[in-house]
Scaffold this motif. Structure first.
Motif, PDB file in Angstrom:
ATOM      1  N   ASN A 212       6.803  38.704  14.349  1.00 46.17           N
ATOM      2  CA  ASN A 212       6.443  39.786  13.160  1.00 46.17           C
ATOM      3  C   ASN A 212       6.770  38.956  11.788  1.00 46.17           C
ATOM      4  N   THR A 213       7.471  37.927  11.658  1.00 45.86           N
ATOM      5  CA  THR A 213       7.937  37.373  10.403  1.00 45.86           C
ATOM      6  C   THR A 213       6.800  36.601   9.525  1.00 45.86           C
ATOM      7  N   ASP A 214       6.909  37.032   8.222  1.00 40.61           N
ATOM      8  CA  ASP A 214       5.945  36.204   7.430  1.00 40.61           C
ATOM      9  C   ASP A 214       6.098  35.001   7.753  1.00 40.61           C
ATOM     10  N   PRO A 215       5.288  33.818   8.179  1.00 39.01           N
ATOM     11  CA  PRO A 215       5.626  32.595   8.590  1.00 39.01           C
ATOM     12  C   PRO A 215       5.768  31.685   7.438  1.00 39.01           C
ATOM     13  N   LYS A 216       5.365  32.148   6.305  1.00 38.31           N
ATOM     14  CA  LYS A 216       5.601  31.265   4.931  1.00 38.31           C
ATOM     15  C   LYS A 216       7.238  31.283   4.375  1.00 38.31           C
ATOM     16  N   LEU A 217       7.868  32.326   5.212  1.00 38.03           N
ATOM     17  CA  LEU A 217       9.448  32.310   4.907  1.00 38.03           C
ATOM     18  C   LEU A 217      10.175  31.427   5.736  1.00 38.03           C
ATOM     19  N   ILE A 218       9.275  30.837   6.626  1.00 37.43           N
ATOM     20  CA  ILE A 218      10.132  29.944   7.510  1.00 37.43           C
ATOM     21  C   ILE A 218      10.120  28.370   6.756  1.00 37.43           C
ATOM     22  N   PRO A 219      11.417  27.842   6.810  1.00 33.05           N
ATOM     23  CA  PRO A 219      11.367  26.434   6.040  1.00 33.05           C
ATOM     24  C   PRO A 219      11.221  25.470   7.108  1.00 33.05           C
ATOM     25  N   SER A 220      10.382  24.477   6.616  1.00 36.78           N
ATOM     26  CA  SER A 220      10.123  23.041   7.484  1.00 36.78           C
ATOM     27  C   SER A 220      10.608  21.829   6.969  1.00 36.78           C
ATOM     28  N   MET A 221      11.253  21.116   7.923  1.00 34.28           N
ATOM     29  CA  MET A 221      11.354  19.438   7.664  1.00 34.28           C
ATOM     30  C   MET A 221      10.577  18.741   8.565  1.00 34.28           C
ATOM     31  N   GLY A 222       9.723  19.442   9.207  1.00 32.52           N
ATOM     32  CA  GLY A 222       8.745  18.409   9.802  1.00 32.52           C
ATOM     33  C   GLY A 222       7.306  18.562   9.197  1.00 32.52           C
ATOM     34  N   LYS A 223       6.306  18.131  10.012  1.00 32.08           N
ATOM     35  CA  LYS A 223       4.942  17.619   9.337  1.00 32.08           C
ATOM     36  C   LYS A 223       4.351  18.779   8.718  1.00 32.08           C
ATOM     37  N   TRP A 224       4.478  19.958   9.375  1.00 37.32           N
ATOM     38  CA  TRP A 224       3.794  21.138   8.690  1.00 37.32           C
ATOM     39  C   TRP A 224       4.507  22.317   8.521  1.00 37.32           C
ATOM     40  N   PHE A 225       4.004  23.124   7.577  1.00 37.69           N
ATOM     41  CA  PHE A 225       4.277  24.373   7.415  1.00 37.69           C
ATOM     42  C   PHE A 225       3.559  25.591   7.908  1.00 37.69           C
TER      43      PHE A 225
ATOM     44  N   ILE B 213      14.701  29.966  20.704  1.00 40.28           N
ATOM     45  CA  ILE B 213      13.777  30.538  21.830  1.00 40.28           C
ATOM     46  C   ILE B 213      12.844  29.444  22.382  1.00 40.28           C
ATOM     47  N   ALA B 214      12.518  28.349  21.302  1.00 38.43           N
ATOM     48  CA  ALA B 214      11.579  27.365  21.611  1.00 38.43           C
ATOM     49  C   ALA B 214      12.118  26.679  22.974  1.00 38.43           C
ATOM     50  N   GLU B 215      13.395  26.510  23.123  1.00 41.81           N
ATOM     51  CA  GLU B 215      13.778  26.117  24.351  1.00 41.81           C
ATOM     52  C   GLU B 215      13.608  26.559  25.493  1.00 41.81           C
ATOM     53  N   GLU B 216      13.220  27.808  25.658  1.00 42.26           N
ATOM     54  CA  GLU B 216      12.944  28.560  26.825  1.00 42.26           C
ATOM     55  C   GLU B 216      11.172  28.765  27.028  1.00 42.26           C
ATOM     56  N   ASP B 217      10.598  28.612  25.815  1.00 46.65           N
ATOM     57  CA  ASP B 217       9.087  28.959  26.044  1.00 46.65           C
ATOM     58  C   ASP B 217       8.252  28.036  25.504  1.00 46.65           C
ATOM     59  N   GLY B 218       7.239  27.437  26.154  1.00 47.14           N
ATOM     60  CA  GLY B 218       6.541  26.562  26.095  1.00 47.14           C
ATOM     61  C   GLY B 218       5.596  26.532  24.576  1.00 47.14           C
ATOM     62  N   ALA B 219       5.012  27.754  24.509  1.00 45.98           N
ATOM     63  CA  ALA B 219       4.046  27.825  23.361  1.00 45.98           C
ATOM     64  C   ALA B 219       4.974  28.001  22.091  1.00 45.98           C
ATOM     65  N   THR B 220       6.088  28.627  22.099  1.00 44.94           N
ATOM     66  CA  THR B 220       7.275  28.668  20.944  1.00 44.94           C
ATOM     67  C   THR B 220       7.558  27.211  20.670  1.00 44.94           C
ATOM     68  N   SER B 221       7.723  26.383  21.663  1.00 45.52           N
ATOM     69  CA  SER B 221       8.268  25.127  21.297  1.00 45.52           C
ATOM     70  C   SER B 221       7.092  24.274  20.480  1.00 45.52           C
ATOM     71  N   THR B 222       5.806  24.404  21.050  1.00 43.67           N
ATOM     72  CA  THR B 222       4.668  23.638  20.495  1.00 43.67           C
ATOM     73  C   THR B 222       4.463  24.048  18.900  1.00 43.67           C
ATOM     74  N   ILE B 223       4.639  25.271  18.582  1.00 44.26           N
ATOM     75  CA  ILE B 223       4.774  25.782  17.261  1.00 44.26           C
ATOM     76  C   ILE B 223       5.738  25.275  16.279  1.00 44.26           C
ATOM     77  N   VAL B 224       7.085  25.528  16.942  1.00 44.09           N
ATOM     78  CA  VAL B 224       8.336  25.034  16.251  1.00 44.09           C
ATOM     79  C   VAL B 224       8.534  23.632  16.157  1.00 44.09           C
ATOM     80  N   GLY B 225       8.092  22.964  17.179  1.00 40.96           N
ATOM     81  CA  GLY B 225       8.225  21.522  16.880  1.00 40.96           C
ATOM     82  C   GLY B 225       7.496  21.052  15.924  1.00 40.96           C
ATOM     83  N   ASN B 226       6.608  21.679  15.031  1.00 34.29           N
ATOM     84  CA  ASN B 226       5.723  21.264  13.758  1.00 34.29           C
ATOM     85  C   ASN B 226       6.770  21.236  12.816  1.00 34.29           C
ATOM     86  N   MET B 227       7.845  21.884  12.788  1.00 35.12           N
ATOM     87  CA  MET B 227       8.675  22.074  11.680  1.00 35.12           C
ATOM     88  C   MET B 227      10.113  21.624  11.849  1.00 35.12           C
ATOM     89  N   VAL B 228      10.421  21.090  12.717  1.00 35.68           N
ATOM     90  CA  VAL B 228      11.645  20.296  12.771  1.00 35.68           C
ATOM     91  C   VAL B 228      11.455  18.916  13.273  1.00 35.68           C
TER      92      VAL B 228
END
Length: 604
Positions: free
Chosen positions: A238-251, A77-92
């Motif tokens: 609505n997901t608990d964000p702590k369940l999302i794995p990260s290979m980027g700079k941030w959790f 979804i981050a491909e389609e939404d700028g705000a989502t991309s900003t968030i997800v980009g910290n974890m990939v």
């Protein structure tokens, strides 16, 4: 920089908000000569030129403000939404990184080797992943090694599945010399190595293969059990964000809708300083969700946020404030610009506006009615310039002689309109059938600058008898109307990316592209000029000889500027203020890199 192989919408990426106070053109010219020089003297110019970063120290919380809530935490979804991309980009992270200074691709999470097989007319790009990459979980000992399986799965099963609706899908196919399409295949070599097999030699294979990706161990079972729809639904807000794995700079560890997102530093991130310490140095990052720009400015002045991307009307106060707690950096005009475009989708062929919008003379006339000097004066306070070229200066095929010549000239605009049957009756412009020329201009509700530009356009067009109705629309609704219902007349918005590489925008400029704004997803080119653009884009992508490529891209730029499917607007000068509690030794700001501050650290 990590150039993406797709483009997505980016709200207010290239523009600042504006003041309602208008400035006359005479005042603008006086201000631009004297006032701007004085203003710039109170800011810091510090472009990045390859300087080394000094080691920093851990500590601190970085607080910033963003305008919108994310739509999802889903990588697709981050491909389609700028705000989502900003968030997800910290974890990939991306495979490769392009160095603007050396104009070469460099290793990022993987190193690359290109092998060209001239006799066969093919090439391979072989990637080797770093050996210290992990999908980590916050506050947990669980680590999953990042392997070539992640990349191969994402390329084949996510980007490569049309049901997932990924923009990356379109980059997986090449047009062969006989006109047929062939697929760029990916193959696993071992746990760290994989190879992209190109069925044809192309000019920029690294651009086509540079990608980020999600974790296979999470997404594969979801797709296996629920298909593409389930993939698009995973990691909702609505997901608990702590369940999302990260290979980027941030959790991501906390999300409160309408209030804030909280990130914690990933100590396992691969990028380290000379002392072996992972960056960033600050331990926590808080993004406060503040839709109102005046509130963002107030929070920064009160020391409650660390940085502020200044609007033109804020600059005087920022640079002239007594005992400021911040430093203001400046950069020349942004490389890209927003645009104004018109709906040419034939589902509206029975509407009078369809016959207007599909004529290049009409679009050229609209460019001649765009009072660029007035907008720069009243909206940008002189801190912008028109974007008249298609390719930006860093593009290897930028040609300064190829520029928009349809500049503000109401007389010329009327001549163009009269040449295609329009006439003026009692101060109102009508077409050859007697229809009054009236249409909507849609703008996103989140951007005050678009509103002010649209108001000036409305005023200027009214002087020649054209009525504009400004429609202020929520961004997501605007996107849906453009690409789902197609119910729109004209729109003003921006795309991310700046055509640094000529083949960027492969889902925008070729007629089959899903972001071919004025008429997307064409089965075959609707016009001769679009067919020619398709041909040139394809030829340029496969032309290695620089001199021949220059000829191709020169014609490509010339046609787009002449046809004006998108009327480019303005490149605004950019200013960012950063709190002085941070050490600026590793901070740089320019129009290529933006704010380069991943090595910033607190002063002692």
């Amino acid at each position: 920089m990590k150039p993406k192989i797709f483009l997505f919408f980016l709200l207010i990426a290239l523009f600042f908000s504006c003041s309602r106070d208008e400035m006359s053109l005479d005042e603008y010219y006086a201000y631009s000569v004297g006032g701007l020089t004085e203003l710039l003297a109170k800011t810091v110019t510090k472009p990045y030129k390859g300087q080394s970063f000094i080691p920093g120290r851990l500590g601190g919380t970085w607080v910033s403000a963003i305008t919108n809530d994310p739509k999802s935490f889903n990588h697709l979804i981050a491909e389609e939404d700028g705000a989502t991309s900003t968030i997800v980009g910290n974890m990939v992270d991306y495979l490769s990184e392009y160095n603007f200074l050396t104009k070469e691709w460099e290793s990022h999470v993987a190193s690359a080797e290109i092998k060209v097989y001239e006799d066969a007319g093919k090439l391979d790009v072989i990637f080797t992943l770093r050996d210290d990459l992990y999908w980590s979980y916050y506050n947990s000992d669980r680590k999953v090694k990042v392997t070539s399986d992640d990349v191969v799965f994402w390329y084949d099963e996510i980007s490569g599945d049309p049901d997932c609706r990924s923009s990356g899908y379109y980059q997986q196919f090449l047009t062969m010399e006989d006109g047929s399409e062939a697929h760029v295949d990916i193959e696993k070599i071992d746990d760290r190595r994989f190879v992209f097999h190109f069925p044809r030699i192309i000019a920029e294979p690294m651009l086509s293969t540079n990608m980020d990706f999600g974790p296979k161990h999470v997404y594969e079972p979801v797709k296996r059990n629920g298909g593409a729809d389930a993939i698009r639904s995973i990691f909702s807000v609505n997901t608990d964000p702590k369940l999302i794995p990260s290979m980027g700079k941030w959790f991501l560890v906390e999300y409160t809708a309408g209030q804030r997102l909280v990130f914690k530093r990933n100590p396992d991130y691969w990028k380290k300083d000379n002392n072996g310490l992972s960056v960033p140095y600050y331990e926590e990052m808080i993004m406060r969700i503040i839709p109102e720009e005046n509130t963002q400015f107030l929070l920064f002045k009160n020391g409650e946020t660390e940085d502020y991307l200044s609007r033109p009307e804020d600059l005087d106060e920022l640079v002239n404030r007594e005992n400021p707690h911040y430093t203001v950096f400046n950069a020349e005009g942004a490389l890209g610009a927003a645009f104004w475009t018109f709906n040419q989708n034939p589902i509206w062929k029975d509407k009078p506006s369809y016959s207007w919008f599909t004529k290049k003379e009409f679009r050229q006339a609209m460019s001649c009615l765009l009072n660029r000097d007035r907008i720069i004066a009243q909206v940008y306070r002189g801190l912008a310039e028109p974007k008249l070229n298609f390719f930006p200066e860093p593009n290897a095929y930028y040609n300064p002689s190829i520029a928009n010549t349809y500049l503000y000239n109401p007389k010329r605009a009327l001549e163009l309109l009269h040449s295609i049957g329009f006439k003026t009756e009692k101060g109102i412009l009508v077409d050859s059938l007697g229809n009054k020329v009236e249409f909507d201009l849609a703008i996103v509700s989140e951007s005050a600058v678009y509103n002010d530009i649209a108001s000036i356009i409305m005023d200027e067009l009214s002087k020649v008898g054209i009525k504009i109705n400004i429609r202020v629309v929520d961004f997501q609704k605007l996107v849906e109307s453009m690409f789902t219902s197609f119910e729109w007349d004209s729109v003003m918005m921006a795309l991310s990316g700046s055509n640094i590489f000529p083949t960027q925008g492969s889902n925008v400029w070729p007629s089959s592209g899903n972001l071919h704004m004025w008429y997307p997803n064409q089965e075959r080119p609707a016009t001769d000029w679009e067919a020619r653009i398709d041909h040139l884009h394809n030829e340029g992508a496969y032309t290695i000889d620089k001199a021949r490529a220059q000829q191709i891209w020169d014609e490509y730029q010339s046609i787009i500027i002449e046809q004006m499917p998108l009327i480019s607007l303005f490149r605004s000068r950019r200013f960012v203020a950063i709190n002085d509690r941070w050490d600026f030794s590793n901070v740089y700001f320019d129009n290529l890199h933006g704010v380069k501050g991943e090595f910033i650290f607190l002063k002692q």
